[in-house]
Scaffold this motif. Structure first.
Motif, PDB file in Angstrom:
ATOM      1  N   PRO B 141       0.264  26.908 112.493  1.00 23.87           N
ATOM      2  CA  PRO B 141       0.043  28.315 112.161  1.00 23.87           C
ATOM      3  C   PRO B 141      -1.048  28.496 111.114  1.00 23.87           C
ATOM      4  CG  PRO B 141       2.381  27.838 112.213  1.00 23.87           C
ATOM      5  CD  PRO B 141       1.673  26.528 112.349  1.00 23.87           C
ATOM      6  N   ILE B 142      -1.896  29.496 111.328  1.00 19.27           N
ATOM      7  CA  ILE B 142      -2.973  29.764 110.375  1.00 19.27           C
ATOM      8  C   ILE B 142      -3.219  31.272 110.358  1.00 19.27           C
ATOM      9  CG2 ILE B 142      -4.957  29.582 111.968  1.00 19.27           C
ATOM     10  CD1 ILE B 142      -6.250  27.731 109.749  1.00 19.27           C
ATOM     11  N   SER B 143      -3.628  31.786 109.227  1.00 23.81           N
ATOM     12  CA  SER B 143      -3.819  33.241 109.147  1.00 23.81           C
ATOM     13  C   SER B 143      -5.187  33.638 109.725  1.00 23.81           C
ATOM     14  CB  SER B 143      -3.678  33.731 107.703  1.00 23.81           C
ATOM     15  OG  SER B 143      -4.241  32.800 106.787  1.00 23.81           O
ATOM     16  N   HIS B 144      -5.199  34.747 110.463  1.00 24.53           N
ATOM     17  CA  HIS B 144      -6.412  35.308 111.072  1.00 24.53           C
ATOM     18  C   HIS B 144      -6.090  36.771 111.360  1.00 24.53           C
ATOM     19  CE1 HIS B 144     -10.134  35.451 113.234  1.00 24.53           C
ATOM     20  NE2 HIS B 144      -9.619  35.418 114.447  1.00 24.53           N
ATOM     21  N   SER B 145      -6.868  37.437 112.171  1.00 24.44           N
ATOM     22  CA  SER B 145      -6.668  38.867 112.375  1.00 24.44           C
ATOM     23  C   SER B 145      -5.944  39.201 113.675  1.00 24.44           C
ATOM     24  CB  SER B 145      -8.025  39.566 112.323  1.00 24.44           C
ATOM     25  OG  SER B 145      -8.955  38.908 113.155  1.00 24.44           O
ATOM     26  N   ILE B 146      -5.134  38.281 114.148  1.00 26.13           N
ATOM     27  CA  ILE B 146      -4.314  38.513 115.337  1.00 26.13           C
ATOM     28  C   ILE B 146      -3.084  37.619 115.166  1.00 26.13           C
ATOM     29  CG2 ILE B 146      -5.508  36.700 116.670  1.00 26.13           C
ATOM     30  CD1 ILE B 146      -5.166  38.487 119.177  1.00 26.13           C
ATOM     31  N   PRO B 147      -1.928  38.054 115.655  1.00 27.11           N
ATOM     32  CA  PRO B 147      -0.728  37.266 115.412  1.00 27.11           C
ATOM     33  C   PRO B 147      -0.800  35.861 116.022  1.00 27.11           C
ATOM     34  CG  PRO B 147      -0.130  39.472 116.121  1.00 27.11           C
ATOM     35  CD  PRO B 147      -1.615  39.338 116.295  1.00 27.11           C
ATOM     36  N   GLU B 148      -0.074  34.956 115.389  1.00 29.51           N
ATOM     37  CA  GLU B 148       0.147  33.601 115.885  1.00 29.51           C
ATOM     38  C   GLU B 148      -1.116  32.794 116.133  1.00 29.51           C
ATOM     39  OE1 GLU B 148       4.594  34.021 117.768  1.00 29.51           O
ATOM     40  OE2 GLU B 148       2.936  33.606 119.117  1.00 29.51           O
ATOM     41  N   SER B 149      -2.150  33.044 115.344  1.00 29.24           N
ATOM     42  CA  SER B 149      -3.328  32.187 115.404  1.00 29.24           C
ATOM     43  C   SER B 149      -2.943  30.793 114.954  1.00 29.24           C
ATOM     44  CB  SER B 149      -4.428  32.719 114.486  1.00 29.24           C
ATOM     45  OG  SER B 149      -4.922  33.922 114.992  1.00 29.24           O
ATOM     46  N   SER B 150      -3.603  29.824 115.544  1.00 29.79           N
ATOM     47  CA  SER B 150      -3.266  28.448 115.204  1.00 29.79           C
ATOM     48  C   SER B 150      -4.500  27.588 115.114  1.00 29.79           C
ATOM     49  CB  SER B 150      -2.355  27.846 116.284  1.00 29.79           C
ATOM     50  OG  SER B 150      -1.188  28.615 116.412  1.00 29.79           O
ATOM     51  N   GLY B 151      -4.440  26.655 114.174  1.00 20.87           N
ATOM     52  CA  GLY B 151      -5.351  25.540 114.204  1.00 20.87           C
ATOM     53  C   GLY B 151      -4.686  24.452 115.030  1.00 20.87           C
ATOM     54  N   LEU B 152      -5.462  23.485 115.484  1.00 26.50           N
ATOM     55  CA  LEU B 152      -4.879  22.417 116.285  1.00 26.50           C
ATOM     56  C   LEU B 152      -5.016  21.075 115.572  1.00 26.50           C
ATOM     57  CD1 LEU B 152      -6.341  23.302 119.827  1.00 26.50           C
ATOM     58  CD2 LEU B 152      -4.140  24.012 118.854  1.00 26.50           C
ATOM     59  N   VAL B 153      -3.933  20.313 115.629  1.00 29.46           N
ATOM     60  CA  VAL B 153      -4.018  18.906 115.245  1.00 29.46           C
ATOM     61  C   VAL B 153      -4.161  18.125 116.542  1.00 29.46           C
ATOM     62  CG1 VAL B 153      -2.728  16.930 114.366  1.00 29.46           C
ATOM     63  CG2 VAL B 153      -2.672  19.111 113.142  1.00 29.46           C
ATOM     64  N   ILE B 154      -5.218  17.359 116.674  1.00 33.53           N
ATOM     65  CA  ILE B 154      -5.493  16.650 117.921  1.00 33.53           C
ATOM     66  C   ILE B 154      -5.497  15.155 117.625  1.00 33.53           C
ATOM     67  CG2 ILE B 154      -7.158  16.355 119.798  1.00 33.53           C
ATOM     68  CD1 ILE B 154      -8.192  19.217 119.103  1.00 33.53           C
ATOM     69  N   ASP B 155      -4.401  14.529 117.959  1.00 38.32           N
ATOM     70  CA  ASP B 155      -4.263  13.099 117.663  1.00 38.32           C
ATOM     71  C   ASP B 155      -4.543  12.255 118.902  1.00 38.32           C
ATOM     72  OD1 ASP B 155      -3.612  13.331 114.980  1.00 38.32           O
ATOM     73  OD2 ASP B 155      -1.479  13.652 115.403  1.00 38.32           O
ATOM     74  N   SER B 156      -5.179  11.127 118.698  1.00 39.08           N
ATOM     75  CA  SER B 156      -5.366  10.137 119.752  1.00 39.08           C
ATOM     76  C   SER B 156      -5.564   8.797 119.068  1.00 39.08           C
ATOM     77  CB  SER B 156      -6.585  10.472 120.614  1.00 39.08           C
ATOM     78  OG  SER B 156      -7.776  10.274 119.849  1.00 39.08           O
ATOM     79  N   LYS B 157      -5.705   7.747 119.853  1.00 41.53           N
ATOM     80  CA  LYS B 157      -5.959   6.440 119.243  1.00 41.53           C
ATOM     81  C   LYS B 157      -7.282   6.433 118.497  1.00 41.53           C
ATOM     82  CE  LYS B 157      -3.139   3.577 122.249  1.00 41.53           C
ATOM     83  NZ  LYS B 157      -3.172   2.894 123.565  1.00 41.53           N
ATOM     84  N   GLY B 158      -8.133   7.406 118.819  1.00 38.76           N
ATOM     85  CA  GLY B 158      -9.426   7.499 118.146  1.00 38.76           C
ATOM     86  C   GLY B 158      -9.327   8.107 116.758  1.00 38.76           C
ATOM     87  N   GLY B 159      -8.142   8.593 116.394  1.00 41.02           N
ATOM     88  CA  GLY B 159      -7.979   9.219 115.082  1.00 41.02           C
ATOM     89  C   GLY B 159      -7.621  10.687 115.193  1.00 41.02           C
ATOM     90  N   THR B 232      -9.177  54.070 113.845  1.00 44.43           N
ATOM     91  CA  THR B 232      -9.433  53.039 114.835  1.00 44.43           C
ATOM     92  C   THR B 232      -9.544  51.676 114.169  1.00 44.43           C
ATOM     93  OG1 THR B 232     -10.846  52.363 116.685  1.00 44.43           O
ATOM     94  CG2 THR B 232     -11.975  53.272 114.771  1.00 44.43           C
ATOM     95  N   THR B 233      -9.111  50.663 114.876  1.00 48.70           N
ATOM     96  CA  THR B 233      -9.290  49.278 114.455  1.00 48.70           C
ATOM     97  C   THR B 233      -9.230  48.442 115.716  1.00 48.70           C
ATOM     98  OG1 THR B 233      -8.546  47.567 112.907  1.00 48.70           O
ATOM     99  CG2 THR B 233      -6.829  48.755 114.085  1.00 48.70           C
ATOM    100  N   PHE B 234      -9.503  47.135 115.611  1.00 50.60           N
ATOM    101  CA  PHE B 234      -9.301  46.272 116.773  1.00 50.60           C
ATOM    102  C   PHE B 234      -7.828  46.283 117.137  1.00 50.60           C
ATOM    103  CE2 PHE B 234     -13.386  44.123 115.819  1.00 50.60           C
ATOM    104  CZ  PHE B 234     -13.900  44.156 117.102  1.00 50.60           C
ATOM    105  N   ALA B 235      -7.528  46.614 118.370  1.00 50.70           N
ATOM    106  CA  ALA B 235      -6.133  46.703 118.804  1.00 50.70           C
ATOM    107  C   ALA B 235      -5.415  45.385 118.593  1.00 50.70           C
ATOM    108  CB  ALA B 235      -6.074  47.108 120.272  1.00 50.70           C
ATOM    109  N   SER B 236      -6.152  44.279 118.733  1.00 44.74           N
ATOM    110  CA  SER B 236      -5.523  42.966 118.622  1.00 44.74           C
ATOM    111  C   SER B 236      -5.092  42.638 117.202  1.00 44.74           C
ATOM    112  CB  SER B 236      -6.481  41.890 119.121  1.00 44.74           C
ATOM    113  OG  SER B 236      -7.681  41.944 118.373  1.00 44.74           O
ATOM    114  N   ASN B 237      -5.616  43.393 116.233  1.00 47.53           N
ATOM    115  CA  ASN B 237      -5.191  43.179 114.852  1.00 47.53           C
ATOM    116  C   ASN B 237      -3.853  43.903 114.650  1.00 47.53           C
ATOM    117  OD1 ASN B 237      -4.908  42.814 112.126  1.00 47.53           O
ATOM    118  ND2 ASN B 237      -7.056  43.243 111.651  1.00 47.53           N
ATOM    119  N   VAL B 238      -2.808  43.301 115.197  1.00 46.37           N
ATOM    120  CA  VAL B 238      -1.504  43.963 115.239  1.00 46.37           C
ATOM    121  C   VAL B 238      -0.978  44.228 113.829  1.00 46.37           C
ATOM    122  CG1 VAL B 238       0.861  43.782 116.078  1.00 46.37           C
ATOM    123  CG2 VAL B 238      -1.004  42.904 117.469  1.00 46.37           C
ATOM    124  N   SER B 239      -1.300  43.335 112.913  1.00 44.53           N
ATOM    125  CA  SER B 239      -0.864  43.517 111.542  1.00 44.53           C
ATOM    126  C   SER B 239      -1.487  44.799 110.968  1.00 44.53           C
ATOM    127  CB  SER B 239      -1.279  42.307 110.713  1.00 44.53           C
ATOM    128  OG  SER B 239      -0.715  42.373 109.434  1.00 44.53           O
TER     129      SER B 239
END
Lengths: 555, 555
Positions: B141-159, B232-239
């Motif tokens: 979870p990460i804060s942004h201007s739309i609900p439930e924005s996320s950063g990704l952790v991408i793990d592999s043998k490469g790191g 008016t605002t961006f509709a996707s900015n639900v907050s």
């Protein structure tokens, strides 16, 4: 004898930023003697005026009253005030008055159009005046972002009008006369009927900043910069151009001017004697012989204009000069709304070259040439007019300015292009709505705003174009199949068949089942073919294109 | 066994703002197993893409490796991250993973395109992960201007790779999880190979402001306003939408939602259970029964979009509702570069109606959803990556972000769309340049960026169009005169003769003197006719139009 009236009529600039053109009249209604203040242009864009070269005010109303026009007065040399003189002179046929620098620029435009330089007359500054029919008009020096800007005092038996032109309040403007509070106050001391006043910066709440604050910041910047620096600003802002050049000089950099208008403005200012302390400039050929950190390029194209020097440098090369890693590009300017994408494009191109870009986001390298709200208040308080008429602004600017005047106890009048205001009584009133608008210079001809030419272009750009040709033989039967050509449309339709094949097939089928009387009737046949084409395209690619039908009947 | 490598390849979003699409791969060179992060769109404009409906990333490279794609991950529900899922799903054919709110929006897009909802899988938040071939991916979870924005952790043998997605640092974002410094710091504690990080606000030097600062200001504003207010605002900015609605509620105003996306976003957020405290809304029909000062319209169209609710209200009426003197329109938004003219147009239309307009020029009614420079520093310091790769930004943003990282002692890599980076070693290197670009959705078909369709439209818009038809009889002689039709060109030429008459006359004269072998040769004849037409138009109206020639030969 019929009663005379004093009249104000904006034809451009009131309800928009740009294309300034204002008319004043004095005399019996509908037979007033007229003067015109400013003949400006505005610039086309892809959204609304694709392919157009220049936008001029529609002066039909004036042209029909050509013999009532006494004179044209130009307040200053910006394109949105003087740009149309060459294009419209013949239609108005009145002498043009301006101060020396403005007159120099106006004359260049007149000769480009094949007119005599003599049609432009140079006027000295107030208290000198020009008599124009019932009017006596004086040019009062005022600070702005181009040399010799003037407000006008317009006197007649109807009373005094003060027309500010574009202005800011700057007591240290570099080139040109400092704003003179006493002088402006003196204009109002015997009463002013109406103050017609610049409104573009009415929403800016801080006091405006002086041109003199910019030079020192640029000098600091140039001293710190390592490689070559290119700086851009409006070429007409001669004071800024000089500040930058002098800062470069002091920072040990030689100045090279790039771009036609940059050289022309410096030339004009030098010719009229207001620019005698400009550093020696070097030619593009000489740049190569100097270390990069000893060069400043002063270039055109602050608005991202595609063919300007800035865009060409960003694109890789201009006049043999290239910019690279370690160099810096400085925007000593602000971006006019609508030009953002072009400016950003250049910034990214420079980034790709490794060139650092500085702009005015920090507020150091540019100041506006227009009066902010507190400065508008100062002007109103100096003149103490009976009525305040905001000009040069969009509707929202004019409306806000009227509100401010009203709140300060001065009656404000919201007059947009085409509204004729009778200023004779104590309360100004709208007496007529004139049809106004714009004319488009398109190649070498003028095109009307509403005659469909530009609308057709926009439609072709949005919808693409299909051409259908059909030959009807001597017996009234289709000769072969209809033939289609498409422009600006996908070659393939959704079923992966060529779009033209599908269109031609659908048109053939239609012709196969069409009645003889339909085929015999050009108007009806054309209409039906158009409908079939549009339906077929809609089904195939989801768009309804523009369609041209050509039916050739063999005799 | 071939050595495996860890690879990063942006296909969209790196070198532009919008159209995000990033690829990661792990495995032997050229045979990596792939995952895709985000499938966004960008929007067309009249300047460069007239008539186009939507712009998608060109995913040909991925399509050719369809069987290597393990999964598609969508970080959040903005159109520039999720907008292309319906358009490109078939070409990629991999399952789509997202958190609940984003998945809800993605599913609506999939069903619109006739795909099953099941292709979109809902994922819980980190430490839950999804296994995708050699990768294990978690949504943080990460804060942004739309609900439930996320950063990704991408793990592999490469790191480990940390891909932030769009983000800001906001510990009080309203709806959604507050930014959790400890959580983000924990991601980096065992070492992070690369931080791939949002760059759009890298030039903003102040710390970002919290979403929570906006609501109270809007509440104050609504309490002071007299008549009806539309915001008016961006509709996707639900907050934000919720903040405005709650502020209205507290200010004694009933809320009416106008515009499809406004209703859809509120619906989606309610469906997934993150919006349980939204005030009761009223229908447009109910508005009339309330005093104007008890109404708040919450409308779409913060960017001046022509068909949105805001534009229609400005134009006079929407859903039976009108705004008038005493009412206020509030932009709780900023204008995206390129949209200025549309927004200003609306402001002026409201001004003409007597409606006051407030925007964010005072900095009270909007905050950005992206991390400013100091916040980017915070993120980098939390993660402590070996390498920093800026994403989501124009070239200038990416370049600046690399500079900042380098200055902070973290190696930065400037990778734009199409640059494949091998992250395996200690020093990332560019291993390949992939051809990338854009595809245009045009009506119901897709058109390539370089296949000439849009170029032809732009040319017609700039130059106008002339159609020339000519019939050649059985003997190889012209049958009658050539026939011209013009679109988007002045009807009259400079000599006040109709343009088509002049063109037809010049073409006839040419045919009169043309050699038989020219007339017999379609290619040559077409070329000559085009040249004559363009020259004639240039002389007559000063423009060289696009020309279509149709030669019909009777058998």
């Amino acid at each position: 004898m019929t009663k005379s009236r004093l009249m104000y009529l904006p034809l451009g600039g009131a309800g928009e930023i740009g294309m300034n053109c204002y008319v004043y009249g004095y005399g019996p209604a509908d037979a007033e003697r007229l003067i015109v203040v400013d003949l400006g242009v505005t610039f086309p864009d892809m959204d609304g005026t694709p392919g157009v070269d220049l936008i001029l005010p529609d002066v039909s109303w004036l042209e029909e009253r050509k013999n009532q026009i006494e004179a044209i007065f130009i307040t200053h040399g910006h394109e949105d005030h003087v740009g149309a003189v060459g294009h419209l002179y013949e239609r108005l046929g009145a002498p043009i008055y301006a101060r020396a620098f403005t007159a120099n620029l106006a004359r260049r435009k007149m000769t480009e159009h094949g007119y005599s330089e003599k049609s432009v007359k140079t006027v000295g500054k107030w208290p000198e005046t020009v008599k124009a029919g019932p009017f006596e008009v004086g040019f009062v020096p005022i600070s702005h972002s181009i040399p010799e800007s003037s407000g006008l005092v317009i006197d007649s038996k109807g009373g005094r009008i003060v027309h500010t032109g574009d202005f800011k309040i700057d007591v240290n403007p570099g080139i040109g006369e400092p704003f003179d509070h006493d002088l402006w106050e003196s204009l109002g001391k015997d009463g002013v009927k109406a103050l017609v006043i610049d409104s573009t910066n009415v929403f800016s709440r801080e006091e405006g900043r002086s041109e003199s604050t910019v030079g020192p910041e640029i000098e600091k910047f140039l001293k710190d910069a390592t490689g070559m620096v290119a700086a851009t600003t409006f070429a007409s802002n001669v004071s800024r151009v000089r500040s930058i050049a002098q800062a470069a000089d002091r920072a040990g950099r030689s100045v090279c001017l790039l771009g036609r208008s940059m050289r022309r403005m410096v030339e004009a200012a030098t010719e009229v004697g207001i620019l005698d302390d400009f550093p020696t400039v070097i030619s593009p050929e000489d740049v190569g012989s100097l270390p990069r950190e000893n060069v400043l390029l002063l270039v055109t194209g602050s608005q991202g204009e595609r063919r300007a020097a800035s865009a060409q440098l960003a694109n890789g090369k201009y006049m043999g000069l290239t910019m690279k890693e370690g160099d810096t590009f400085l925007f000593s300017s602000k971006t006019i709304p609508g030009n953002e994408k072009g400016v950003i494009h250049i910034m990214n191109q420079f980034s790709e070259l490794g060139v650092d870009v500085m702009d005015d986001s920090g507020g150091l390298y540019h100041v506006s040439g227009h009066a902010n709200r507190p400065d508008l208040d100062v002007m109103r308080d100096l003149i103490k007019p009976q009525t305040l008429i905001p000009m040069h602004g969009e509707h929202r600017h004019l409306r806000e300015h009227v509100k401010i005047a009203d709140a300060a106890g001065v009656q404000g009048v919201l007059a947009v292009n085409g509204m004729m205001i009778d200023l004779s009584g104590n309360k100004p009133k709208v007496v007529e709505h004139i049809e106004t608008g714009r004319m488009y210079l398109d190649g070498s001809v003028k095109v009307g705003q509403f005659d469909g030419v530009i609308r057709d272009r926009i439609r072709m750009a949005l919808n693409g174009h299909v051409l259908v040709t059909l030959i009807i033989d001597e017996n009234g039967d289709p000769l072969g199949d209809p033939w289609c050509e498409v422009s600006g449309l996908s070659e393939m339709g959704r079923n992966n068949a060529p779009l033209v094949d599908v269109l031609e097939e659908d048109l053939s089928q239609f012709l196969g089942r069409a009645e003889d009387k339909t085929i015999a009737d050009d108007v009806r046949l054309e209409k039906e073919l158009r409908t079939v084409t549009r339906k077929s395209a809609q089904a195939e690619i989801g768009k309804k294109p523009e369609v041209t039908i050509v039916i050739s009947r063999l005799a």
